[in-house]
Design an enzyme around this catalytic site. Structure first.
Site, PDB file in Angstrom:
ATOM      1  CD  GLU A  37      -2.985  -0.566  -0.005  1.00 51.04           C
ATOM      2  OE1 GLU A  37      -3.260   0.412  -0.319  1.00 51.04           O
ATOM      3  OE2 GLU A  37      -3.629  -1.503  -0.763  1.00 51.04           O
ATOM      4  CB  CYS A 192     -13.111   4.476 -13.578  1.00 46.96           C
ATOM      5  SG  CYS A 192     -14.181   6.020 -13.579  1.00 46.96           S
ATOM      6  CB  CYS A 199     -17.781   4.641 -20.408  1.00 47.02           C
ATOM      7  SG  CYS A 199     -17.088   6.089 -19.396  1.00 47.02           S
ATOM      8  CB  CYS A 202     -17.792   0.811 -16.455  1.00 48.58           C
ATOM      9  SG  CYS A 202     -17.812   1.133 -14.784  1.00 48.58           S
ATOM     10  CB  CYS A 208     -21.657   6.196 -14.221  1.00 52.22           C
ATOM     11  SG  CYS A 208     -20.510   7.456 -14.116  1.00 52.22           S
TER      12      CYS A 208
END
Length: 355
Positions: A37, A192, A199, A202, A208
């Site tokens: 991370e 995205c 799109c 997605c 959205c």
């Protein structure tokens, strides 16, 4: 699309298209998740993977990281940038050893008490390592949620960030938390995307708001632009008669903090004054300077114009090996934690102009 449908559709997409075999998915300990991370902050997965594997080989657990020489840690971070992350990483490892008996805490508050761990990183550790429900909000997730809910404004603004955190909490499920957190990060990174989002691929397209308005390019809002200051410095490659180069440790805080670099001289000196400046500032007698093509290196908040010069050292009274200076052959220097431009200058000065 309801909150439940949001997570459900995302998880279906993740099952078929997400990333399931990243190095930190194997032996999924809090330590391994935490290191990944921190590395992934400001850095893409493809870049991180080889660094992560080498880092894990050298520092397989929190104790080995806590006890390692700082130069060793910085050397394994060299090239990843944002070096405060590496210093904070070791500081946090030492805290885990000293205050938590070597075992990573599994609560938001305790994790956020560790150096370099904020709300989203702590949540990612809780979700990925411990399988507990926790909402994350890294850069990729901010982009997904800002578009999905058409949240205007730059996410760095407090009011905008507050809205995004509310949406993150709203959509985070109680089940399959590991897959969900990985999935929403993957969706932001792979579908995205910042520019030219895919799109049609997605799973969240139907709900959205930005897609419905044909305004995906407006979300998230851009950071207000501010002209970066321009700074200039001389960097001198000082080589003695044994072929050794002088390196100088940077201050612990600030740019390249704690790394080894080349000595710098005030840009007010002219090229014909460098010999005198080296004697005055470093106690070194040097030959005529050989100028190398200068280049500009851009940091997050300013541009630095670097003018390198190579000088042969003919005599020295001042600078000896100590905690702040080292005389090293090139191959020895390259084994230390060096900023990327300095590494390039020492290996291939002509390529430095491309940085």
């Amino acid at each position: 699309m309801t909150a439940d449908c949001f997570a459900e559709n995302l998880l279906k997409w993740y099952d078929n298209h997400g990333r399931h075999d990243l190095p930190w998915h194997h032996n999924r300990t809090a330590y391994r998740i935490w290191v990944s991370e921190i590395m992934l902050q400001q850095t893409q997965v493809a870049t991180v993977i080889p660094y992560y594997l080498a880092f894990m080989e050298r520092f397989p657990d929190v104790q080995s990281l806590a006890e390692a020489p700082v130069d060793d840690v910085l050397s394994h971070w060299s090239g990843l940038g944002y070096y405060a992350r590496a210093r904070n990483l070791q500081n946090a490892a030492q805290t885990v050893m000293d205050e938590f008996g070597g075992a990573f805490p599994d609560t938001q508050e305790a994790l956020e008490s560790l150096k370099g761990i904020g709300r989203s990183t702590a949540a990612a550790i809780i979700a990925q390592a411990f399988g507990k429900r926790a909402a994350i909000l890294d850069g990729n997730v901010k982009r997904v949620l800002a578009r999905y809910h058409a949240v205007p404004g730059w996410p760095g603004q407090t009011s905008v960030l507050k809205q995004l955190w509310e949406h993150a909490e709203e959509h985070t499920p109680s089940e399959r938390i590991r897959d969900y957190t990985q999935g929403i990060m993957d969706l932001g990174a792979m579908v995205c995307t910042r520019s030219r989002p895919k799109c049609n691929d997605c799973p969240l397209q139907k709900g959205c708001a930005a897609y419905a308005r044909k305004e995906t390019n407006l979300y998230p809002g851009s950071k207000p632009k501010k002209a970066k200051p321009e700074k200039t410095t001389w960097m001198v490659i000082l080589e003695d008669q044994n072929g050794r180069i002088l390196l100088e440790r940077r201050p612990p805080n600030g740019i390249w903090g704690g790394l080894w670099s080349l000595p710098e001289l005030d840009p007010a000196y002219g090229a014909d004054e460098l010999q005198e400046a080296c004697e005055r500032n470093l106690g070194l007698d040097c030959g005529e300077p050989e100028l190398i093509s200068g280049f500009r290196h851009t940091f997050s908040h300013y541009h630095l114009h670097i003018q390198p010069a190579r000088l042969g050292v003919t005599g020295q009274q001042g600078v000896r090996d100590n905690g702040q200076h080292k005389w090293l052959h090139r191959h020895e220097a390259l084994a230390l934690g060096l900023p990327a431009p300095i590494r390039t200058l020492l290996t291939n000065p002509e390529q430095a102009t491309l940085l």
